[in-house]
Design a protein around this motif. Structure first.
Motif, PDB file in Angstrom:
ATOM      1  N   LEU A  77       0.835  -1.204   0.000  1.00 44.88           N
ATOM      2  CA  LEU A  77       0.000   0.000   0.000  1.00 44.88           C
ATOM      3  C   LEU A  77       0.870   1.255   0.000  1.00 44.88           C
ATOM      4  O   LEU A  77       0.611   2.210  -0.757  1.00 44.88           O
ATOM      5  CB  LEU A  77      -0.927  -0.014   1.221  1.00 44.88           C
ATOM      6  CG  LEU A  77      -2.115   0.926   1.131  1.00 44.88           C
ATOM      7  CD1 LEU A  77      -3.010   0.540  -0.051  1.00 44.88           C
ATOM      8  CD2 LEU A  77      -2.938   0.910   2.395  1.00 44.88           C
ATOM      9  N   ILE A 125       2.354   1.838  -3.339  1.00 44.69           N
ATOM     10  CA  ILE A 125       1.381   2.396  -4.282  1.00 44.69           C
ATOM     11  C   ILE A 125       1.199   3.890  -4.031  1.00 44.69           C
ATOM     12  O   ILE A 125       1.176   4.695  -4.960  1.00 44.69           O
ATOM     13  CB  ILE A 125       0.041   1.634  -4.175  1.00 44.69           C
ATOM     14  CG1 ILE A 125       0.192   0.242  -4.789  1.00 44.69           C
ATOM     15  CG2 ILE A 125      -1.081   2.394  -4.859  1.00 44.69           C
ATOM     16  CD1 ILE A 125      -0.971  -0.678  -4.520  1.00 44.69           C
ATOM     17  N   LEU A 126       1.097   4.252  -2.737  1.00 51.12           N
ATOM     18  CA  LEU A 126       0.926   5.669  -2.409  1.00 51.12           C
ATOM     19  C   LEU A 126       2.157   6.480  -2.804  1.00 51.12           C
ATOM     20  O   LEU A 126       2.080   7.698  -2.994  1.00 51.12           O
ATOM     21  CB  LEU A 126       0.647   5.831  -0.912  1.00 51.12           C
ATOM     22  CG  LEU A 126      -0.702   5.308  -0.453  1.00 51.12           C
ATOM     23  CD1 LEU A 126      -0.814   5.372   1.062  1.00 51.12           C
ATOM     24  CD2 LEU A 126      -1.836   6.104  -1.091  1.00 51.12           C
ATOM     25  N   ILE A 135       3.774   6.206  -5.569  1.00 50.00           N
ATOM     26  CA  ILE A 135       3.881   6.396  -7.029  1.00 50.00           C
ATOM     27  C   ILE A 135       3.974   7.869  -7.438  1.00 50.00           C
ATOM     28  O   ILE A 135       4.869   8.237  -8.193  1.00 50.00           O
ATOM     29  CB  ILE A 135       2.726   5.684  -7.765  1.00 50.00           C
ATOM     30  CG1 ILE A 135       2.828   4.182  -7.562  1.00 50.00           C
ATOM     31  CG2 ILE A 135       2.746   5.994  -9.265  1.00 50.00           C
ATOM     32  CD1 ILE A 135       1.651   3.396  -8.136  1.00 50.00           C
ATOM     33  N   LEU A 151       5.402  -3.977  -8.630  1.00 48.05           N
ATOM     34  CA  LEU A 151       4.315  -3.986  -7.658  1.00 48.05           C
ATOM     35  C   LEU A 151       3.373  -5.157  -7.891  1.00 48.05           C
ATOM     36  O   LEU A 151       2.919  -5.811  -6.948  1.00 48.05           O
ATOM     37  CB  LEU A 151       3.514  -2.685  -7.783  1.00 48.05           C
ATOM     38  CG  LEU A 151       3.872  -1.591  -6.819  1.00 48.05           C
ATOM     39  CD1 LEU A 151       3.052  -0.364  -7.116  1.00 48.05           C
ATOM     40  CD2 LEU A 151       3.580  -2.067  -5.401  1.00 48.05           C
ATOM     41  N   LEU A 152       3.074  -5.408  -9.172  1.00 48.97           N
ATOM     42  CA  LEU A 152       2.194  -6.530  -9.502  1.00 48.97           C
ATOM     43  C   LEU A 152       2.794  -7.836  -9.003  1.00 48.97           C
ATOM     44  O   LEU A 152       2.093  -8.666  -8.403  1.00 48.97           O
ATOM     45  CB  LEU A 152       2.018  -6.620 -11.010  1.00 48.97           C
ATOM     46  CG  LEU A 152       0.804  -5.934 -11.609  1.00 48.97           C
ATOM     47  CD1 LEU A 152       0.855  -6.006 -13.119  1.00 48.97           C
ATOM     48  CD2 LEU A 152      -0.464  -6.603 -11.104  1.00 48.97           C
ATOM     49  N   LEU A 161       2.428  -8.003  -5.271  1.00 46.33           N
ATOM     50  CA  LEU A 161       1.053  -8.291  -4.862  1.00 46.33           C
ATOM     51  C   LEU A 161       0.724  -9.761  -5.107  1.00 46.33           C
ATOM     52  O   LEU A 161       0.046 -10.400  -4.297  1.00 46.33           O
ATOM     53  CB  LEU A 161       0.080  -7.424  -5.651  1.00 46.33           C
ATOM     54  CG  LEU A 161      -0.567  -6.283  -4.906  1.00 46.33           C
ATOM     55  CD1 LEU A 161      -1.477  -5.503  -5.824  1.00 46.33           C
ATOM     56  CD2 LEU A 161      -1.374  -6.806  -3.728  1.00 46.33           C
ATOM     57  N   THR A 184       2.269 -11.727  -2.398  1.00 41.92           N
ATOM     58  CA  THR A 184       1.451 -11.605  -1.192  1.00 41.92           C
ATOM     59  C   THR A 184       0.262 -12.548  -1.247  1.00 41.92           C
ATOM     60  O   THR A 184      -0.015 -13.333  -0.330  1.00 41.92           O
ATOM     61  CB  THR A 184       0.921 -10.171  -1.060  1.00 41.92           C
ATOM     62  OG1 THR A 184       2.007  -9.263  -1.141  1.00 41.92           O
ATOM     63  CG2 THR A 184       0.198  -9.979   0.245  1.00 41.92           C
ATOM     64  N   LEU A 215      -3.248  -3.859 -11.261  1.00 41.25           N
ATOM     65  CA  LEU A 215      -2.979  -3.700  -9.835  1.00 41.25           C
ATOM     66  C   LEU A 215      -4.276  -3.518  -9.062  1.00 41.25           C
ATOM     67  O   LEU A 215      -4.475  -4.125  -8.000  1.00 41.25           O
ATOM     68  CB  LEU A 215      -2.084  -2.482  -9.605  1.00 41.25           C
ATOM     69  CG  LEU A 215      -0.593  -2.715  -9.561  1.00 41.25           C
ATOM     70  CD1 LEU A 215       0.131  -1.398  -9.466  1.00 41.25           C
ATOM     71  CD2 LEU A 215      -0.244  -3.566  -8.337  1.00 41.25           C
ATOM     72  N   MET A 259      -3.456   6.778  -8.485  1.00 41.72           N
ATOM     73  CA  MET A 259      -2.063   7.210  -8.380  1.00 41.72           C
ATOM     74  C   MET A 259      -1.423   7.322  -9.762  1.00 41.72           C
ATOM     75  O   MET A 259      -0.737   8.294 -10.074  1.00 41.72           O
ATOM     76  CB  MET A 259      -1.271   6.182  -7.551  1.00 41.72           C
ATOM     77  CG  MET A 259      -1.618   6.195  -6.094  1.00 41.72           C
ATOM     78  SD  MET A 259      -1.102   7.734  -5.318  1.00 41.72           S
ATOM     79  CE  MET A 259      -2.511   8.061  -4.285  1.00 41.72           C
TER      80      MET A 259
END
Lengths: 482, 482
Positions: free
Chosen positions: A97, A100-101, A103, A142-143, A146, A149, B143, B178
């Motif tokens: 998270l 992402i923020l 970016i 990021l993908l 995720l 995760t 995403l 974003m």
């Protein structure tokens, strides 16, 4: 050890000092004059939030996990209390998270236009056109994180079998590979000098490069996952590796001139050129190198933050367990920066204890030697110490190959064998893990001492890695650019 | 209804015919002459794999979900067998994995270079430079979809409370926002003609545009989630909306000239210009419009595939339940294409039954009228029919506002009230959902009939939407470009 399950208390002073610091770091790039690397300021700020998030959310959500049946017993303790499991999910959620923020900080030219409006001569890292390519790289990373995760959590919920979960990191690395392919990323590697007469100075691996990338993610992920079992082991490995990568990245940033002196001490100083901000550090004026290592920092700083926060609660005696999710996410994060910032060989140097543990484990992983469900050291409730755990040759005697391998390992001092006094055949061996090797060499010890030994070995490995990378690499590579 | 839980059988002919078709569609773009829209061929191929994946994996993984305690009882049945819950996770996984594997097809210029090498005059959609911007858009959409999957599954595992989960889609939409911000996406909307004297022809919403985008994802997600409760309801809504979006997208593709005749019947023919491939369809030669609707197709075609496959097993009597995961992923997918391909107003037109259901539900959602835990219709085991379920005013009499709202709804025929014969006060009302409205207006019916009525209403809503969009929109908008 009266109330082992009460969450570890958090000093309020932490919150009161760290929140303003983090906010300042996020705001600082907006103020005039803007610092040379505004996004890095923000990244440090986000990392502090990552630390705080892990520190406060992990204990707060523990009971929710126990309620959802995500819990386990601590095998190396005298008490039976259920410990919340899979809390790595909380870390992974905070981590992704925040990434992402982040970016807009990394990719918006907001800071740039801010600078423009002040009509000052520009200094530092100014990106003039929108770095679409880097954004794609960042998003695909990021993908992959995720997906790691997600898959880690599915593993925790559905308890996937060991052999089935080996390829999971390959699935998680698909976004990386796909974007790399779509953008026609380079697939050639620099050949070490001793092999150049055969292969030339650049070797195009083609499709093999993709195999290499997915194997790297598989290795990074699983090698942390199999060096597990005692409180704090997984997260401390991840933390030391993350800090090592951060240190390595910092060497490439455009620091003030004075910084180059320590580089000189490493024996490479003769080649460093004096110049502007782009000429400082190990990047030797290469903007691409600086940008790659900045990207790596953006991923590693918050990772170090969540790991540090989580370690506080996972430290002996552990209040929470990481689950597979933490290993998957941290392993994938290392693979991502190794691939995207093109320093996978340096990265692997930071995995020396994991490589040792993996190679040592091979006879058990591939069925040569019996592999019990748990290979963690044996806990003796009376002394409170850990002893090497063992595997028995119950069903059949060891094969000739297995005997040979075990006797070689015993000669090296990595295992202790028990032999049948009549036949001389091996009947029992200590389990082939680095943790058991430590207990063999250093004697039985408490769980927290063992994890400290593990951390020390990881740090020693990283120091050795830096010596090899910056002290010896010129023996086999002429450039220093990879 | 002897063995309701045995998975629905799958005709083998499906596998034998669909796999070769899908493979052909994936290979076709590689063959010479390459088709005008090679990536669209591949997308259809992937959608067939999505269909097959859902058809075969959903029943295969059902027992794993039951084992992991992801199961529920079907409230509207006579039997008590545990039904696997949250199988929407399987759909979401297939969907996102296929979308990731599709990246090279959508963005590699492989097909392009293939064409070059054949030295033929180029036809169709040829992208000359690498569309980094579109890749970023695609990746950020992925995403958001992955986050929606993740959050939906977390909701299923941890059973998050209704009020807490309302903002979850906002979190999942953060990657979209974003990247939109980082790339400085346009934040202006075309103003309808009657308001232009006040606002001008283009209105820059600024930050409000971001609020609009996250509210759109919240609405798309939750509106499907609250129109739920009977077998097949969630997935059939998603399927009809996906097919409507696909039909709408197809109108904008560069079709052969003959296709424009039906557009003429819609009353807009007079403006269509004859031209090359870019001049056909509703795009009127705009390459941007074609690319946007292609992007939308890439997301909607495989979604329709997984939904169709899942519906086969979720159909009355359901063998599996979708869980919240399916609603989150499908809702987020609709929001994503609405935002990224810039047709959010048209999209909302396809949500007419959901809008009706949401507006009708408001008195219960916001506490004006008591809201029981389940608002699904009541099942009568003797007749096997569904009857409207009711909410009782147990604790206190309805407020004046609640009475007024309920009496208006009763006058419109949307609720049936029970009044205290002495005081005339409302003591009971049917629950405020569209499913109960159907049962009120059309009488009690079987569960499968009710879901068919729901599907019919959704289809009717889409037909109406097309009439409004292409028959009436010229009354308030001069262009047809949004």
């Amino acid at each position: 050890m009266a109330q082992p399950l009460r969450p570890r208390p958090l000093p309020r002073v932490l919150l009161l000092t760290l929140i303003p610091t983090a906010c300042w770091l996020l705001l600082r790039p907006l103020l005039d004059p803007s610092p040379p690397l505004p996004a890095l300021h923000a990244s440090v700020g986000f990392s502090i939030f990552a630390l705080l998030g892990a520190l406060y959310l992990v204990p707060a959500l523990g009971s929710t996990f126990v309620h959802a049946n995500l819990k386990g017993r601590d095998l190396l303790k005298t008490y039976d209390d259920p410990i919340p499991e899979s809390l790595g999910l909380v870390c992974a959620s905070i981590y992704t998270l925040l990434l992402i923020l982040f970016i807009p900080f990394a990719f918006s030219d907001f800071f740039n236009s801010q600078q423009k409006s002040t009509n000052k001569p520009r200094e530092g890292l100014v990106i003039n056109e929108f770095p679409h390519h880097q954004l794609a790289v960042y998003l695909s990373s990021l993908l992959s994180l995720l997906m790691a995760t997600m898959l880690g959590f599915l593993d925790d919920v559905f308890d996937i079998r060991w052999r089935h979960k080996l390829p999971i990191p390959i699935i998680a690395s698909i976004p990386l590979l796909m974007v790399y392919y779509s953008e026609r990323g380079a697939t050639d590697v620099v050949v070490p000098i001793p092999l150049r007469w055969l292969l030339g100075s650049l070797l195009n691996l083609g499709p093999l490069y993709y195999v290499y990338m997915s194997l790297l993610s598989t290795f990074c992920t699983n090698s942390i996952n199999i060096l597990a079992g005692i409180n704090g082991s997984e997260v401390s490995q991840a933390l030391v590796i993350a800090l090592s990568v951060i240190l390595n990245d910092l060497l490439y940033l455009p620091w003030p001139v004075g910084f180059r002196i320590p580089l000189y001490l490493l024996g490479r100083g003769a080649e460093v050129e004096v110049g502007g901000v782009w000429g400082a550090g190990m990047a030797y004026g290469s903007r691409v190198l600086v940008e790659r290592h900045l990207l790596s920092l953006y991923f590693m700083l918050p990772l170090a933050g969540v790991c540090a926060g989580f370690m506080y609660h996972n430290w002996y005696p552990a209040r929470v367990f990481p689950g597979d999710t933490l290993c998957y996410v941290t392993g994938m994060a290392f693979a991502v920066v190794g691939i995207q910032a093109h320093f996978s060989k340096t990265l692997l140097l930071f995995f020396l204890p994991q490589i040792f543990n993996f190679v040592l484990s091979c006879p058990q992983l591939f069925g040569l030697v019996p592999c019990p469900r748990h290979r963690v050291p044996r806990f003796d409730a009376e002394t409170g110490l850990l002893y090497p755990s063992t595997a028995l040759f119950k069903e059949h005697a060891p094969s000739r190959l297995a005997s040979l391998a075990l006797r070689v390992l015993a000669a090296l001092g990595f295992v202790r064998l028990t032999e049948d006094p009549r036949t001389g055949e091996i009947t029992e061996t200590t389990n082939l893990t680095i943790l058991n090797v430590f207990l063999l060499r250093l004697g039985p010890m408490r769980e927290d001492s063992l994890v400290k030994v593990l951390i020390a070995s990881q740090v020693a490995g990283s120091v050795f890695a830096f010596v090899v990378r910056y002290g010896l690499a010129w023996l086999v590579y002429d450039g220093n650019r990879r």
